[in-house]
Design an enzyme around this catalytic site. Sequence first.
Site, PDB file in Angstrom:
ATOM      1  N   GLY A  15      27.778  31.792  56.012  1.00 42.14           N
ATOM      2  CA  GLY A  15      27.600  30.771  57.040  1.00 42.14           C
ATOM      3  C   GLY A  15      26.773  29.619  56.482  1.00 42.14           C
ATOM      4  O   GLY A  15      26.284  29.656  55.347  1.00 42.14           O
ATOM      5  N   ASP A  40      29.901  43.840  57.139  1.00 42.52           N
ATOM      6  CA  ASP A  40      30.175  43.674  58.564  1.00 42.52           C
ATOM      7  C   ASP A  40      29.007  44.255  59.352  1.00 42.52           C
ATOM      8  O   ASP A  40      28.757  45.461  59.305  1.00 42.52           O
ATOM      9  CB  ASP A  40      31.474  44.392  58.913  1.00 42.52           C
ATOM     10  CG  ASP A  40      31.864  44.223  60.379  1.00 42.52           C
ATOM     11  OD1 ASP A  40      31.066  43.658  61.153  1.00 42.52           O
ATOM     12  OD2 ASP A  40      32.962  44.669  60.746  1.00 42.52           O
ATOM     13  N   ALA A  72      25.476  36.102  62.916  1.00 43.13           N
ATOM     14  CA  ALA A  72      25.487  36.001  64.381  1.00 43.13           C
ATOM     15  C   ALA A  72      26.863  35.575  64.857  1.00 43.13           C
ATOM     16  O   ALA A  72      27.625  34.931  64.135  1.00 43.13           O
ATOM     17  CB  ALA A  72      24.446  34.992  64.865  1.00 43.13           C
ATOM     18  N   TYR A  73      27.160  35.949  66.083  1.00 46.10           N
ATOM     19  CA  TYR A  73      28.318  35.412  66.800  1.00 46.10           C
ATOM     20  C   TYR A  73      27.816  34.153  67.480  1.00 46.10           C
ATOM     21  O   TYR A  73      27.000  34.219  68.403  1.00 46.10           O
ATOM     22  CB  TYR A  73      28.814  36.439  67.814  1.00 46.10           C
ATOM     23  CG  TYR A  73      30.059  36.033  68.585  1.00 46.10           C
ATOM     24  CD1 TYR A  73      31.263  36.688  68.368  1.00 46.10           C
ATOM     25  CD2 TYR A  73      30.013  35.027  69.545  1.00 46.10           C
ATOM     26  CE1 TYR A  73      32.402  36.343  69.090  1.00 46.10           C
ATOM     27  CE2 TYR A  73      31.142  34.670  70.264  1.00 46.10           C
ATOM     28  CZ  TYR A  73      32.329  35.331  70.032  1.00 46.10           C
ATOM     29  OH  TYR A  73      33.456  34.979  70.743  1.00 46.10           O
ATOM     30  N   TYR A 137      26.372  33.949  75.263  1.00 44.41           N
ATOM     31  CA  TYR A 137      25.768  33.847  73.931  1.00 44.41           C
ATOM     32  C   TYR A 137      24.260  34.020  74.005  1.00 44.41           C
ATOM     33  O   TYR A 137      23.667  34.811  73.263  1.00 44.41           O
ATOM     34  CB  TYR A 137      26.127  32.496  73.315  1.00 44.41           C
ATOM     35  CG  TYR A 137      25.339  32.136  72.077  1.00 44.41           C
ATOM     36  CD1 TYR A 137      25.467  32.877  70.900  1.00 44.41           C
ATOM     37  CD2 TYR A 137      24.460  31.056  72.092  1.00 44.41           C
ATOM     38  CE1 TYR A 137      24.740  32.545  69.764  1.00 44.41           C
ATOM     39  CE2 TYR A 137      23.743  30.709  70.956  1.00 44.41           C
ATOM     40  CZ  TYR A 137      23.876  31.454  69.799  1.00 44.41           C
ATOM     41  OH  TYR A 137      23.153  31.123  68.677  1.00 44.41           O
ATOM     42  N   LYS A 141      21.868  37.028  72.415  1.00 49.20           N
ATOM     43  CA  LYS A 141      20.808  36.724  71.445  1.00 49.20           C
ATOM     44  C   LYS A 141      19.452  37.200  71.957  1.00 49.20           C
ATOM     45  O   LYS A 141      18.621  37.695  71.177  1.00 49.20           O
ATOM     46  CB  LYS A 141      20.774  35.222  71.135  1.00 49.20           C
ATOM     47  CG  LYS A 141      21.964  34.731  70.329  1.00 49.20           C
ATOM     48  CD  LYS A 141      22.060  35.385  68.955  1.00 49.20           C
ATOM     49  CE  LYS A 141      20.949  34.909  68.027  1.00 49.20           C
ATOM     50  NZ  LYS A 141      21.082  35.497  66.661  1.00 49.20           N
TER      51      LYS A 141
END
Length: 300
Positions: A15, A40, A72-73, A137, A141
């Site tokens: 990322g 993963d 993170a998503y 989201y 988190k």
Amino acid sequence: MRWDMLSVLVPGGTGQLGRDLAALSSPSREIVAPGSAELDLTSAGAVIAAVGALADRARGAGRRPLVINAAAYTAVDAAETDERRAFAVNVDGPRVLAAACSSHRVPLVHVSTDYVFPGDASTPYEPEDTVGPRTAYGRTKAAGEDAVLGSGARSWIVRTSWVYGASGSNFVKTMVRLEGERETVSVVDDQHGSPTWSADLADGLIELGESIVDGRAAVRKVVHCTGGGETTWYGFARAIFEELGADPARVRPCTTEEFPRPAPRPAYSVLSNTPWVDSGLTALRPWREALSAYFAAARR
């Protein structure tokens, strides 16, 4: 044996933040930054094995192990209809990661977000302020923070906001593209935050990590690290146009109501960096200065 070198595992290494962390590798600082294809975070066995390998490799080489979780998503809108996947990446994964770090006595720095707050404040959020996420989201988190802090691991939470970098998709890249495609661009002017260059954030996370393994870390377990100052998305967009040599008047202000999204955006998500500085860590440069440095680096 001298413990003067560092071995860092960075889940989420492909990322924009992960790539900037990987770029800080040096002879005295080994940084292994696997992407999700290699590690993963939702695979418990893979996570446990990776942390165990880090601990064994580091201590066998006289290095100090550290994990910085950049995975993170982050698809804020998609999470509204895919909260199960967001929960798996943002809560279950960090929970297993933290447990593995606890088992192997490896410190953990976990990156979080301004979205854990409701966004209805008028002064910068302090780390100890009550969270109140209004999106899927943000909920995942916030739950991820709780999972990490409740794991028993030596763990620190670092919240940040409005991150952009050379890799991945982000607001800066979107504005650069739109500047070349449209005569004018409408951007919301009633959402306030602090843009943060991922390269600056990476420097800050490494500084925190080194203070942790050196035994100098502050007592605070939750801190904020963002670019200095604040602006709106509209102000941010105008600055991007300025850096491109384009007329900033081509950016037109609009309201949040005029630009609806599946997930509500916080009206105010400025985070207080005072506890970060009080912990002996270096404040990130002002957001406008960092933006100029980002474009200067891109031109090199």
